[in-house]
Motif scaffolding. Structure first.
Motif, PDB file in Angstrom:
ATOM      1  N   GLU A  14       0.842  -1.207   0.000  1.00 15.55           N
ATOM      2  CA  GLU A  14       0.000   0.000   0.000  1.00 15.55           C
ATOM      3  C   GLU A  14       0.876   1.256   0.000  1.00 15.55           C
ATOM      4  N   GLY A  15       1.922   1.247   0.825  1.00 15.17           N
ATOM      5  CA  GLY A  15       2.857   2.369   0.833  1.00 15.17           C
ATOM      6  C   GLY A  15       3.550   2.522  -0.509  1.00 15.17           C
ATOM      7  N   ALA A  16       3.907   1.392  -1.117  1.00 18.97           N
ATOM      8  CA  ALA A  16       4.542   1.424  -2.437  1.00 18.97           C
ATOM      9  C   ALA A  16       3.590   2.018  -3.465  1.00 18.97           C
ATOM     10  N   LYS A  17       2.341   1.604  -3.423  1.00 21.83           N
ATOM     11  CA  LYS A  17       1.355   2.138  -4.377  1.00 21.83           C
ATOM     12  C   LYS A  17       1.226   3.647  -4.218  1.00 21.83           C
ATOM     13  N   THR A  18       1.112   4.118  -2.988  1.00 23.51           N
ATOM     14  CA  THR A  18       0.968   5.556  -2.742  1.00 23.51           C
ATOM     15  C   THR A  18       2.128   6.334  -3.353  1.00 23.51           C
ATOM     16  N   ASP A  70       8.180  11.794 -19.996  1.00 22.97           N
ATOM     17  CA  ASP A  70       7.468  10.672 -20.615  1.00 22.97           C
ATOM     18  C   ASP A  70       7.997   9.304 -20.218  1.00 22.97           C
ATOM     19  N   GLN A  71       9.308   9.141 -20.193  1.00 19.81           N
ATOM     20  CA  GLN A  71       9.853   7.836 -19.848  1.00 19.81           C
ATOM     21  C   GLN A  71       9.468   7.449 -18.423  1.00 19.81           C
ATOM     22  N   LEU A  72       9.528   8.383 -17.508  1.00 23.75           N
ATOM     23  CA  LEU A  72       9.160   8.086 -16.127  1.00 23.75           C
ATOM     24  C   LEU A  72       7.659   7.886 -15.976  1.00 23.75           C
ATOM     25  N   VAL A  73       6.859   8.599 -16.751  1.00 24.31           N
ATOM     26  CA  VAL A  73       5.409   8.377 -16.758  1.00 24.31           C
ATOM     27  C   VAL A  73       5.136   6.944 -17.197  1.00 24.31           C
ATOM     28  N   LEU A  74       5.765   6.563 -18.286  1.00 28.41           N
ATOM     29  CA  LEU A  74       5.580   5.225 -18.853  1.00 28.41           C
ATOM     30  C   LEU A  74       6.032   4.138 -17.879  1.00 28.41           C
ATOM     31  N   GLU A  75       7.248   4.246 -17.387  1.00 26.47           N
ATOM     32  CA  GLU A  75       7.786   3.212 -16.498  1.00 26.47           C
ATOM     33  C   GLU A  75       7.006   3.111 -15.187  1.00 26.47           C
ATOM     34  N   THR A  76       6.598   4.246 -14.647  1.00 27.11           N
ATOM     35  CA  THR A  76       5.874   4.221 -13.373  1.00 27.11           C
ATOM     36  C   THR A  76       4.489   3.621 -13.556  1.00 27.11           C
ATOM     37  N   ALA A  77       3.827   3.947 -14.656  1.00 29.78           N
ATOM     38  CA  ALA A  77       2.529   3.322 -14.934  1.00 29.78           C
ATOM     39  C   ALA A  77       2.686   1.813 -15.069  1.00 29.78           C
ATOM     40  N   LEU A  78       3.758   1.383 -15.713  1.00 30.73           N
ATOM     41  CA  LEU A  78       3.997  -0.053 -15.854  1.00 30.73           C
ATOM     42  C   LEU A  78       4.287  -0.696 -14.500  1.00 30.73           C
ATOM     43  N   ASP A  79       4.992   0.012 -13.635  1.00 33.54           N
ATOM     44  CA  ASP A  79       5.230  -0.506 -12.281  1.00 33.54           C
ATOM     45  C   ASP A  79       3.908  -0.692 -11.540  1.00 33.54           C
ATOM     46  N   THR A 130       4.695  -7.178  -9.142  1.00 33.77           N
ATOM     47  CA  THR A 130       5.947  -7.174  -8.405  1.00 33.77           C
ATOM     48  C   THR A 130       5.944  -6.101  -7.314  1.00 33.77           C
ATOM     49  N   TRP A 131       5.330  -4.954  -7.613  1.00 27.00           N
ATOM     50  CA  TRP A 131       5.400  -3.812  -6.704  1.00 27.00           C
ATOM     51  C   TRP A 131       4.116  -3.588  -5.924  1.00 27.00           C
ATOM     52  N   VAL A 132       2.993  -3.772  -6.570  1.00 24.37           N
ATOM     53  CA  VAL A 132       1.702  -3.545  -5.919  1.00 24.37           C
ATOM     54  C   VAL A 132       0.730  -4.630  -6.361  1.00 24.37           C
ATOM     55  N   ASN A 133      -0.249  -4.886  -5.555  1.00 28.30           N
ATOM     56  CA  ASN A 133      -1.281  -5.870  -5.898  1.00 28.30           C
ATOM     57  C   ASN A 133      -2.602  -5.144  -6.113  1.00 28.30           C
ATOM     58  N   LEU A 134      -2.817  -4.722  -7.332  1.00 27.53           N
ATOM     59  CA  LEU A 134      -4.034  -3.999  -7.660  1.00 27.53           C
ATOM     60  C   LEU A 134      -5.052  -4.946  -8.272  1.00 27.53           C
ATOM     61  N   PRO A 135      -6.327  -4.592  -8.169  1.00 26.60           N
ATOM     62  CA  PRO A 135      -7.349  -5.368  -8.880  1.00 26.60           C
ATOM     63  C   PRO A 135      -7.069  -5.320 -10.386  1.00 26.60           C
ATOM     64  N   GLU A 146      -7.868  -2.134 -12.342  1.00 23.00           N
ATOM     65  CA  GLU A 146      -6.960  -1.012 -12.074  1.00 23.00           C
ATOM     66  C   GLU A 146      -5.608  -1.227 -12.741  1.00 23.00           C
ATOM     67  N   LYS A 147      -5.106  -2.463 -12.732  1.00 25.73           N
ATOM     68  CA  LYS A 147      -3.850  -2.768 -13.442  1.00 25.73           C
ATOM     69  C   LYS A 147      -3.994  -2.445 -14.922  1.00 25.73           C
ATOM     70  N   GLN A 148      -5.138  -2.806 -15.501  1.00 20.57           N
ATOM     71  CA  GLN A 148      -5.367  -2.546 -16.923  1.00 20.57           C
ATOM     72  C   GLN A 148      -5.428  -1.037 -17.204  1.00 20.57           C
ATOM     73  N   GLN A 149      -5.972  -0.273 -16.267  1.00 22.11           N
ATOM     74  CA  GLN A 149      -6.014   1.183 -16.438  1.00 22.11           C
ATOM     75  C   GLN A 149      -4.604   1.769 -16.471  1.00 22.11           C
ATOM     76  N   TRP A 150      -3.738   1.261 -15.589  1.00 18.87           N
ATOM     77  CA  TRP A 150      -2.353   1.747 -15.602  1.00 18.87           C
ATOM     78  C   TRP A 150      -1.624   1.300 -16.865  1.00 18.87           C
ATOM     79  N   LEU A 151      -1.867   0.100 -17.290  1.00 16.56           N
ATOM     80  CA  LEU A 151      -1.257  -0.370 -18.528  1.00 16.56           C
ATOM     81  C   LEU A 151      -1.719   0.483 -19.704  1.00 16.56           C
ATOM     82  N   GLU A 152      -2.981   0.848 -19.730  1.00 14.83           N
ATOM     83  CA  GLU A 152      -3.501   1.709 -20.797  1.00 14.83           C
ATOM     84  C   GLU A 152      -2.855   3.092 -20.751  1.00 14.83           C
ATOM     85  N   LYS A 153      -2.628   3.623 -19.558  1.00  8.57           N
ATOM     86  CA  LYS A 153      -1.942   4.922 -19.442  1.00  8.57           C
ATOM     87  C   LYS A 153      -0.526   4.810 -20.008  1.00  8.57           C
ATOM     88  N   ALA A 154       0.143   3.716 -19.720  1.00  9.07           N
ATOM     89  CA  ALA A 154       1.483   3.504 -20.264  1.00  9.07           C
ATOM     90  C   ALA A 154       1.436   3.423 -21.785  1.00  9.07           C
TER      91      ALA A 154
END
Length: 184
Positions: free
Chosen positions: A111-115, A130-139, A144-149, A152-160
């Motif tokens: 949870e702290g990692a996600k925040t 852009d590179q950090l936007v992309l990489e962070t969205a992929l994280d 490995t880093w967070v356990n999202l539903p 929500e994971k798909q939303q971040w992947l779409e942002k990337a």
């Protein structure tokens, strides 16, 4: 920032071309060797007025310790990196937050990692890194880093993917060519 500066990709706006590209020196299979390489650059970075590079380098040294589960040393180098954020470009803060998030995830504080990752993504997007936007969205889309539903994971992947499709930054384009599987 002036309008003319906003049209320049961030990697050219904020990069001191006198410093090596430390990200190109990463050996993810051997964090000890990577740490040794980064330590060799510390003196040069410490005496420079460019505290962005210095802070980022300290964050990356911390990451080598996280990868070796030495959280005491990782925390030490993260604290050092944080001390220079007031005199650094916002990019250094994004790197700091990402590495702090990795440490929290490795210590089972998802949870702290996600925040921190969401904060890092927000700052990176605001500053048009852009590179950090992309990489962070992929994280954020990576278990490995967070356990999202899944949704929500798909939303971040779409942002990337959106960032990948629209970036004009050459460094980000090169990163995508080197890491095509991350966008799958």
């Amino acid at each position: 920032m002036t309008a003319a500066q906003e049209d320049v990709p961030y990697c050219h706006r904020y990069m001191d071309f006198n410093f090596p590209d430390y990200m190109a020196l990463w050996n993810y299979d051997d964090p000890q060797t990577t740490a040794t390489t980064f330590f060799a650059m510390l003196d040069m970075a410490a005496v420079s007025v460019d505290k962005t590079f210095f802070s980022e380098l300290l964050s990356q040294i911390a990451r080598t310790y996280v990868m070796r589960n030495d959280f005491t040393q990782a925390e030490y180098y993260l604290a050092q990196a944080k001390a220079f954020l007031g005199n650094a470009e916002p990019r250094a803060e994004v790197y700091y937050m990402r590495e702090k998030a990795r440490m929290l995830a490795a210590q089972h504080d998802r949870e702290g990692a996600k925040t921190l990752l969401v904060e890092a993504w927000t700052l990176a997007e605001k500053e048009r890194y852009d590179q950090l936007v992309l990489e962070t969205a992929l994280d954020l889309a990576d278990d490995t880093w967070v356990n999202l539903p899944e949704q929500e994971k798909q939303q971040w992947l779409e942002k990337a993917r959106q960032t990948a499709a629209t970036t004009q930054d050459e460094r980000t384009k090169r990163w995508m060519l080197e890491n095509p599987s991350r966008l799958q």
